[in-house]
Design a protein around this motif. Structure first.
Motif, PDB file in Angstrom:
ATOM      1  N   HIS A  83       2.498  21.372  30.915  1.00  0.00           N
ATOM      2  CA  HIS A  83       1.848  20.592  29.874  1.00  0.00           C
ATOM      3  C   HIS A  83       0.845  21.488  29.161  1.00  0.00           C
ATOM      4  CE1 HIS A  83       0.820  19.407  34.018  1.00  0.00           C
ATOM      5  NE2 HIS A  83      -0.388  19.762  33.686  1.00  0.00           N
ATOM      6  N   SER A  84       0.344  20.999  28.041  1.00  0.00           N
ATOM      7  CA  SER A  84      -0.460  21.842  27.172  1.00  0.00           C
ATOM      8  C   SER A  84      -1.830  22.136  27.785  1.00  0.00           C
ATOM      9  CB  SER A  84      -0.653  21.135  25.840  1.00  0.00           C
ATOM     10  OG  SER A  84      -1.540  20.061  26.017  1.00  0.00           O
ATOM     11  N   ASP A 121      -4.731  21.598  26.526  1.00  0.00           N
ATOM     12  CA  ASP A 121      -5.659  20.485  26.347  1.00  0.00           C
ATOM     13  C   ASP A 121      -5.477  19.440  27.444  1.00  0.00           C
ATOM     14  OD1 ASP A 121      -6.956  21.429  24.108  1.00  0.00           O
ATOM     15  OD2 ASP A 121      -5.449  20.609  22.745  1.00  0.00           O
ATOM     16  N   LEU A 122      -4.214  19.144  27.731  1.00  0.00           N
ATOM     17  CA  LEU A 122      -3.930  18.180  28.798  1.00  0.00           C
ATOM     18  C   LEU A 122      -4.499  18.690  30.113  1.00  0.00           C
ATOM     19  CD1 LEU A 122      -0.308  16.770  28.585  1.00  0.00           C
ATOM     20  CD2 LEU A 122      -2.410  15.548  29.066  1.00  0.00           C
ATOM     21  N   THR A 131      -6.995  20.738  30.543  1.00  0.00           N
ATOM     22  CA  THR A 131      -8.453  20.614  30.498  1.00  0.00           C
ATOM     23  C   THR A 131      -8.877  19.178  30.756  1.00  0.00           C
ATOM     24  OG1 THR A 131      -8.311  22.246  28.737  1.00  0.00           O
ATOM     25  CG2 THR A 131     -10.460  21.248  29.116  1.00  0.00           C
ATOM     26  N   LEU A 132      -8.184  18.240  30.118  1.00  0.00           N
ATOM     27  CA  LEU A 132      -8.527  16.827  30.289  1.00  0.00           C
ATOM     28  C   LEU A 132      -8.409  16.425  31.759  1.00  0.00           C
ATOM     29  CD1 LEU A 132      -9.229  14.047  29.246  1.00  0.00           C
ATOM     30  CD2 LEU A 132      -6.877  13.738  28.505  1.00  0.00           C
ATOM     31  N   LEU A 153     -15.587  16.018  27.316  1.00  0.00           N
ATOM     32  CA  LEU A 153     -14.516  15.114  27.716  1.00  0.00           C
ATOM     33  C   LEU A 153     -14.084  14.246  26.543  1.00  0.00           C
ATOM     34  CD1 LEU A 153     -12.780  14.171  30.075  1.00  0.00           C
ATOM     35  CD2 LEU A 153     -14.596  12.631  30.767  1.00  0.00           C
ATOM     36  N   VAL A 184     -12.025  16.467  24.138  1.00  0.00           N
ATOM     37  CA  VAL A 184     -10.664  16.813  24.560  1.00  0.00           C
ATOM     38  C   VAL A 184      -9.791  15.555  24.579  1.00  0.00           C
ATOM     39  CG1 VAL A 184     -10.963  16.672  27.063  1.00  0.00           C
ATOM     40  CG2 VAL A 184      -9.368  18.288  26.133  1.00  0.00           C
ATOM     41  N   VAL A 203      -6.316  15.208  22.662  1.00  0.00           N
ATOM     42  CA  VAL A 203      -5.082  14.785  23.327  1.00  0.00           C
ATOM     43  C   VAL A 203      -4.538  13.519  22.656  1.00  0.00           C
ATOM     44  CG1 VAL A 203      -4.161  13.857  25.473  1.00  0.00           C
ATOM     45  CG2 VAL A 203      -5.577  15.892  25.516  1.00  0.00           C
ATOM     46  N   VAL A 250       5.585  14.711  28.614  1.00  0.00           N
ATOM     47  CA  VAL A 250       4.452  14.634  27.698  1.00  0.00           C
ATOM     48  C   VAL A 250       4.096  16.031  27.223  1.00  0.00           C
ATOM     49  CG1 VAL A 250       1.987  14.187  27.571  1.00  0.00           C
ATOM     50  CG2 VAL A 250       3.490  12.505  28.571  1.00  0.00           C
ATOM     51  N   THR A 266       2.722  18.407  23.352  1.00  0.00           N
ATOM     52  CA  THR A 266       2.034  18.309  22.070  1.00  0.00           C
ATOM     53  C   THR A 266       2.983  18.597  20.907  1.00  0.00           C
ATOM     54  OG1 THR A 266       1.362  20.601  22.348  1.00  0.00           O
ATOM     55  CG2 THR A 266      -0.212  18.918  22.994  1.00  0.00           C
ATOM     56  N   GLU A 294       7.674  22.087  26.297  1.00  0.00           N
ATOM     57  CA  GLU A 294       7.849  23.525  26.579  1.00  0.00           C
ATOM     58  C   GLU A 294       9.119  23.780  27.379  1.00  0.00           C
ATOM     59  OE1 GLU A 294       4.361  25.276  28.320  1.00  0.00           O
ATOM     60  OE2 GLU A 294       3.027  24.253  26.928  1.00  0.00           O
TER      61      GLU A 294
END
Lengths: 196, 196
Positions: free
Chosen positions: A3-4, A6-7, A9-10, B43, B46, B50, B63, B65, B70
């Motif tokens: 997953h990306s 950002d995901l 990090t979240l 938080l 981000v 997201v 899931v 982006t 990927e």
């Protein structure tokens, strides 16, 4: 990487919240993404609002959106009683019981020799200031029944020899069963027994 | 009301996340407010990113982006194997084991007569499409070992009579102690015993 960034990090940030770990953070994030318009976007918005507005009440240490919290601003709550608690969570817990009608003072922790937390690291000087300037007739110590909490209570009581200082009663909790209570609670309840 | 409406909303929304309730949501919110610049603001940021970018992969349901995740974009992963999972969380769990090198297909749930979830409510038609158009040599059913999961696995296998369809092995988990395993797992492990 499935997953990306950002995901990722979240998930990492959510996992830092108390009560959540990596697995439950992943579950929470997937749940939010499934309900993106109902949960994730509104949650992000309200978080940003709170981040921009939330501040500590300059008087008592409660969390609010103004310099003085609603309780400190309300003239009704100036009844001469001040309830001393460790944390904002404790203040909220007291408020949920809807019994106390006075004002609060949030210490922001307890005295702790081990962690080198003395009176000046807490909001104790501010408490003594308030007792001098506001018309306080009773200080109610609602500190946790832990060793640090009780040490802090004794310290505060020692600073206030001329004032009525009370503390929450200790005893059997409502709905509690004796067989499940610890010895300390039972002996405290027995020592503080009342005529029926 | 001891705190502002925004705070109240934030707590209510956090309490809706899986694994959190009202009390843990209050704790989490107070924790975030204490670490406002380190946790709450980043938080919120981000989350907003997201919320703006996260989407389901049009091919497999993961899931990501981008329109294609990927894994679906990577040519390396087109090895003829497709692993069918119930949820994105299961896909992530499979990826953490770093063993599977093919592509995935996320069903988005399981067949359930009780909840009136048929094949068309899941991503099953899309799976059959993919098997027709991509060069798939093996379908690996990695569905949960629950009744609904296994029903779904049988349904999918029935749709693919001409293809190699496999499923995850059942048996003693690594580090598992026989005394703590249920009867079903032990009998499955015994039936699937291998020469040592």
């Amino acid at each position: 990487m499935t997953h990306s960034a950002d995901l990722e990090t979240l998930i990492d940030m959510m996992a830092k919240l108390p009560g959540l770990g990596p697995r439950s953070a992943r579950r929470a994030v997937l749940h939010m993404i499934k309900k993106k318009s109902l949960l994730l976007s509104p949650l992000a918005d309200v978080m940003q609002t709170v981040a921009a507005t939330a501040r500590e009440c300059l008087n008592c240490g409660n969390v609010g959106t103004t310099d003085l919290c609603e309780i400190c601003e309300s003239e009704k709550r100036a009844n001469g009683q001040i309830c001393v608690v460790e944390d904002v969570a404790d203040l909220w817990a007291m408020e949920r019981s809807r019994v106390f009608k006075g004002r609060y003072h949030v210490l922001g922790g307890t005295l702790s020799a081990l962690d080198a937390i003395g009176p000046d690291e807490l909001r104790i000087p501010r408490l003594l200031d308030r007792i001098r300037t506001e018309e306080i007739s009773e200080v109610i110590l609602a500190l946790n029944a832990t060793i640090d909490g009780q040490t802090t209570a004794h310290y505060i009581a020692d600073q206030l020899p001329d004032l009525e200082v009370t503390s929450l009663a200790q005893g059997v909790p409502i709905g509690g069963e004796l067989d499940y209570l610890d010895d300390g609670t039972i002996s405290a309840a027995l020592n503080a027994r009342k005529s029926f």
